[in-house]
Design a protein around this motif. Structure first.
Motif, PDB file in Angstrom:
ATOM      1  N   SER A  25       0.860  -1.172   0.000  1.00 51.79           N
ATOM      2  CA  SER A  25       0.000   0.000   0.000  1.00 51.79           C
ATOM      3  C   SER A  25       0.903   1.230   0.000  1.00 51.79           C
ATOM      4  N   CYS A  26       1.962   1.142  -0.806  1.00 54.62           N
ATOM      5  CA  CYS A  26       2.891   2.256  -0.944  1.00 54.62           C
ATOM      6  C   CYS A  26       2.240   3.307  -1.852  1.00 54.62           C
ATOM      7  N   ASP A  27       2.852   4.466  -1.916  1.00 46.19           N
ATOM      8  CA  ASP A  27       2.274   5.503  -2.785  1.00 46.19           C
ATOM      9  C   ASP A  27       3.141   5.719  -4.029  1.00 46.19           C
ATOM     10  N   CYS A  28       3.736   4.639  -4.526  1.00 41.74           N
ATOM     11  CA  CYS A  28       4.600   4.756  -5.702  1.00 41.74           C
ATOM     12  C   CYS A  28       3.799   5.076  -6.976  1.00 41.74           C
ATOM     13  N   GLY A  29       2.549   4.667  -7.022  1.00 43.79           N
ATOM     14  CA  GLY A  29       1.751   4.938  -8.211  1.00 43.79           C
ATOM     15  C   GLY A  29       2.043   3.958  -9.337  1.00 43.79           C
ATOM     16  N   GLY A  43       5.513   3.650 -10.744  1.00 45.12           N
ATOM     17  CA  GLY A  43       6.545   3.250  -9.791  1.00 45.12           C
ATOM     18  C   GLY A  43       6.675   1.748  -9.691  1.00 45.12           C
ATOM     19  N   CYS A  44       6.588   1.222  -8.484  1.00 41.73           N
ATOM     20  CA  CYS A  44       6.863  -0.188  -8.246  1.00 41.73           C
ATOM     21  C   CYS A  44       5.755  -1.087  -8.785  1.00 41.73           C
ATOM     22  N   GLY A  45       4.582  -0.512  -9.063  1.00 47.15           N
ATOM     23  CA  GLY A  45       3.472  -1.310  -9.558  1.00 47.15           C
ATOM     24  C   GLY A  45       2.590  -1.850  -8.443  1.00 47.15           C
ATOM     25  N   GLY A  57       4.551   0.186   3.032  1.00 49.16           N
ATOM     26  CA  GLY A  57       5.489   0.866   2.137  1.00 49.16           C
ATOM     27  C   GLY A  57       6.812   0.130   2.090  1.00 49.16           C
ATOM     28  N   HIS A  58       7.752   0.691   1.342  1.00 47.43           N
ATOM     29  CA  HIS A  58       9.067   0.066   1.218  1.00 47.43           C
ATOM     30  C   HIS A  58      10.004   0.532   2.333  1.00 47.43           C
ATOM     31  N   HIS A  59      10.830  -0.383   2.809  1.00 40.82           N
ATOM     32  CA  HIS A  59      11.852   0.010   3.774  1.00 40.82           C
ATOM     33  C   HIS A  59      12.803   1.001   3.122  1.00 40.82           C
TER      34      HIS A  59
END
Ligand SMILES: [Zn+2]
Ligand SMILES: [Zn+2]
Length: 264
Positions: free
Chosen positions: A84-88, A91-93, A105-107
């Motif tokens: 549930s990251c906000d990469c969009g 971004g990471c997909g 999110g990512h570390h």
């Protein structure tokens, strides 16, 4: 996460890029890394120096997993939800990553050695250096957690200072919550002011994060009051450092300065 890293010889970006579809029974495929380490947006890229581990004839083949590690990975996948990251989308997909932080999110490579690593291995929140005009800094403090939702607890911040001397009483200091007092669980009810549903934080047009007073009153009236289950973490091994994450905060060098006995 680190057991997988050590057994499979992964780089940080490869570890962070691992997703459910990379695990097939007892084999682990490495064909992406998540990079850049602390970049926004995070993106999936080819592994460094073409170090693919897949079944393409040009490479060495997928990594064979020992049974215990395959079992650990299976358990990890059952516990984890999609990012549930906000990469969009660019971004990471937002894939089903194996190793995300608590918020999905990512570390962050740059801060990982301090949080969560140092807190876990030493049981202490590192000292914060003063920042001119912004904060006067803070000494190292024991990690204090609320065990209401079970092990390993949810750290409370700001945490209490270490106990000293032979007598101790909960600190009563401006800006430091009274963790020894019962708390009202305002999120147990809908907010009558901003309409935030139960479980969601209050919102306001100005963007501030305060919980609205009427909601606190409603939760109190409905009996959503509880004591915190306070405890502090003991050190796992203060000298242990994460592989590849060597940018240790200045506080770490001083970790021998605080003896571990004065936990509250
Ligand atoms: Zn992401
Ligand atoms: Zn509200």
């Amino acid at each position: 996460m680190w057991t997988v890293c050590a057994w499979c010889g992964l780089r940080w970006g490869e570890l962070m890029g691992l997703q459910h579809h990379h695990v097939a029974a007892t084999r682990l495929t490495i064909d992406v890394q998540l990079g850049p380490p602390d970049g926004r947006p995070f993106e999936l890229e080819p592994p460094k120096e073409g170090s693919y581990r897949n079944d393409h004839p040009h490479y060495f083949g997928a990594v064979d997993l020992p049974p215990f590690l395959a079992a650990l990975l299976t358990r990890q996948m059952a516990d984890r939800h999609p990012a549930s990251c906000d990469c969009g989308d660019d971004g990471c997909g937002g894939g089903r990553f194996l190793f995300l932080n608590k918020r999905g999110g990512h570390h962050l490579h740059g801060t990982y050695a301090t949080h969560p690593w140092e807190k876990a291995v030493t049981g202490w929140v590192p000292a914060r250096r003063p920042r001119r005009g912004r904060s006067s800094g803070a000494p190292a403090r024991p990690v204090m957690v609320d065990m209401a939702e079970g092990w390993p607890g949810v750290p409370v911040t700001p945490t209490w200072p270490a106990a000293s001397g032979t007598t101790w009483a909960p600190p009563v200091v401006r800006g430091l919550p009274r963790y020894d007092q019962p708390v009202v669980d305002a999120r147990a009810v809908d907010c009558p002011r901003c309409r935030a549903a139960a479980g969601k934080a209050c919102t306001s047009p100005s963007g501030d994060k305060h919980t609205h007073q009427p909601r606190i009153a409603a939760a109190r009236a409905a009996g959503h009051i509880r004591e915190l289950g306070l405890t502090s973490w003991l050190p796992i091994n203060p000298r242990m450092t994460p592989p590849q994450v060597t940018a240790l905060a200045p506080g770490v060098a001083g970790r021998d300065r605080h003896p571990h006995d004065p936990h509250p």
